[in-house]
Scaffold this motif. Sequence first.
Motif, PDB file in Angstrom:
ATOM      1  N   UNK A   1       1.120  14.620  -8.463  1.00  0.00           N
ATOM      2  CA  UNK A   1       1.863  15.957  -8.083  1.00  0.00           C
ATOM      3  C   UNK A   1       2.335  16.522  -9.476  1.00  0.00           C
ATOM      4  N   UNK A   2       3.012  15.303 -10.416  1.00  0.00           N
ATOM      5  CA  UNK A   2       3.775  15.858 -11.719  1.00  0.00           C
ATOM      6  C   UNK A   2       2.742  15.914 -12.746  1.00  0.00           C
ATOM      7  N   UNK A   3       1.249  15.716 -12.734  1.00  0.00           N
ATOM      8  CA  UNK A   3       0.349  16.003 -13.806  1.00  0.00           C
ATOM      9  C   UNK A   3       0.426  14.702 -14.657  1.00  0.00           C
ATOM     10  N   UNK A   4       1.188  13.532 -14.395  1.00  0.00           N
ATOM     11  CA  UNK A   4       1.056  12.353 -15.238  1.00  0.00           C
ATOM     12  C   UNK A   4      -0.126  11.672 -15.217  1.00  0.00           C
ATOM     13  N   UNK A   5      -1.053  11.671 -14.160  1.00  0.00           N
ATOM     14  CA  UNK A   5      -2.301  11.111 -14.106  1.00  0.00           C
ATOM     15  C   UNK A   5      -3.208  12.148 -13.332  1.00  0.00           C
ATOM     16  N   UNK A   6      -4.534  11.855 -13.732  1.00  0.00           N
ATOM     17  CA  UNK A   6      -5.661  12.802 -13.071  1.00  0.00           C
ATOM     18  C   UNK A   6      -6.632  11.646 -12.526  1.00  0.00           C
TER      19      UNK A   6
ATOM     20  N   UNK B   1       3.029  10.894  -6.289  1.00  0.00           N
ATOM     21  CA  UNK B   1       4.023  11.629  -7.087  1.00  0.00           C
ATOM     22  C   UNK B   1       3.313  11.644  -8.295  1.00  0.00           C
ATOM     23  N   UNK B   2       2.825  10.882  -8.966  1.00  0.00           N
ATOM     24  CA  UNK B   2       2.193  10.897 -10.334  1.00  0.00           C
ATOM     25  C   UNK B   2       1.236  12.071 -10.499  1.00  0.00           C
TER      26      UNK B   2
ATOM     27  N   UNK C   1       0.877  -1.238  -0.038  1.00  0.00           N
ATOM     28  CA  UNK C   1      -0.069   0.085   0.126  1.00  0.00           C
ATOM     29  C   UNK C   1       0.859   1.257   0.078  1.00  0.00           C
ATOM     30  N   UNK C   2       1.806   1.130   0.790  1.00  0.00           N
ATOM     31  CA  UNK C   2       2.887   2.316   0.764  1.00  0.00           C
ATOM     32  C   UNK C   2       3.568   2.560  -0.504  1.00  0.00           C
ATOM     33  N   UNK C   3       3.798   1.605  -1.037  1.00  0.00           N
ATOM     34  CA  UNK C   3       4.468   1.709  -2.501  1.00  0.00           C
ATOM     35  C   UNK C   3       3.527   2.349  -3.609  1.00  0.00           C
ATOM     36  N   UNK C   4       2.187   1.915  -3.437  1.00  0.00           N
ATOM     37  CA  UNK C   4       1.269   2.395  -4.561  1.00  0.00           C
ATOM     38  C   UNK C   4       0.933   3.719  -4.117  1.00  0.00           C
ATOM     39  N   UNK C   5       0.684   4.182  -2.963  1.00  0.00           N
ATOM     40  CA  UNK C   5       0.067   5.657  -2.450  1.00  0.00           C
ATOM     41  C   UNK C   5       1.239   6.159  -2.776  1.00  0.00           C
TER      42      UNK C   5
END
Length: 452
Positions: free
Chosen positions: A334-339, A331-332, A322-326
């Motif tokens: 924050x960088x706008x890679x996903x919404x 981060x994704x 869960x920590x890995x996925x969150x």
Amino acid sequence: MSDTSQETALPLSERIAELADHYPMDAAQELEQHPLDEQLLAIKLLPHAKAVSVFEYLPFTIQQDILNHLGSDYAASILNDLSPDDRTAFLEELSIEVSSKLLKYLSRDERAMAIKLLGYPEGSVGRLMTPDYLAVEPNWSVRKVMEFIRENGKDTETLNVIYVVDKEGKLIDDLRIRELLLAPLDSSVKDISDDKYVALSVYETEEDVVKTFRKYNRTALPVVNESEKILGIVTLDDILQVVEEVDTEDIQKIGGTSALDDPYMQISFFDLMKKRAGWLTLLFMGEMLTASAMGYFEEEISKAVVLALFLPLIISSGGNAGSQASTLVIRALALGEVTFKNAWQIIRREFFAGLFLGSILGIIGFLRIASWALFTDMYGPHWALIGFTVCFSLIGVVLWGSLSGVLFPLVLEKLGFDPAASSAPFVATMVDVTGVIIYFTLAILFLQGTLL
């Protein structure tokens, strides 16, 4: 003793010439290492322009101490000569009473500018921008533009980009200085303009501005109002500072603490405890639910004590997943890679990732039990059933941990909250509780009629 050692041992006041030769940021770092009385003396002895440049790079707490102990006249000269964006960044950190007092030190024009910038919402582009830029008209010749730059460029924030505006101040284009240098002197600005530009709204958030800078790879961007009139510019150095602040805040939240208002070594001990105690208490109360869940399965544990041996292994694996996925999805985001629009794709991706990773751990867990069963009687005749319980529990818990790790940040993003608030420790704590339930539910399913 060597000459270098003697130089270093000299008081700061006797190394002013050396300090004046340093880059402002290096000189500021040097000043940080000295007591306040030496800092004050150095600021007064440095050439005024250099002193102002060094002051801009000092931490806020040191800036405040220096201004509080400088005479009012010298403090006024420092504040008046600070660049508007740096001055705004300093004043917005102060209480209303203190900032109001310092505003009185400013000249009429500088005070009006400072009040105007402070009037924009906190965290908006309006507080980052500076009005120090160069604007030209489309009918000017390149020769006239170059003369204008020579006459007025000294006081601008940057000369990398020159802005083209109409008579009402509406932004038409932005020209890199390279385009002007390579154009014939007799050509007009209109001849080399393409009427394409990227601009920021004065009310955009700092996070949105960072994304725009990353997308277009600019060193400066103009700021406009609703009528497309240019109000100022934001430069890359301001954005780098915002990026550092935003990333630091996110990392601290992901680590399970409230964002610190000051650097770690400068924040008071009790303020640091207040920032950490709240989250730690909340996580502790969450872990109490884990104890409650284990109490619910007390009978099963008493019948098959061997099950308790694998409990830390299973719930920690789910928490780690869960920590890995969150962390990855925060981060994704924050960088706008996903919404949030990518939610289904992300969930589907993590579903298969959870299955894959859980299967790897499950197989390892089963093989561990099987190998021990070959040489010891630790797990008894039903070692295979225990192995299957551990194997499928790991698959289930890691799958649930992976899904929880991405669902929490996505939901918070959709609701308008900071995704970093769904910190890895919080996700791990929740997965611990559900991990106990998944583990013992599968244990009852596999071991009913044998150990249970």
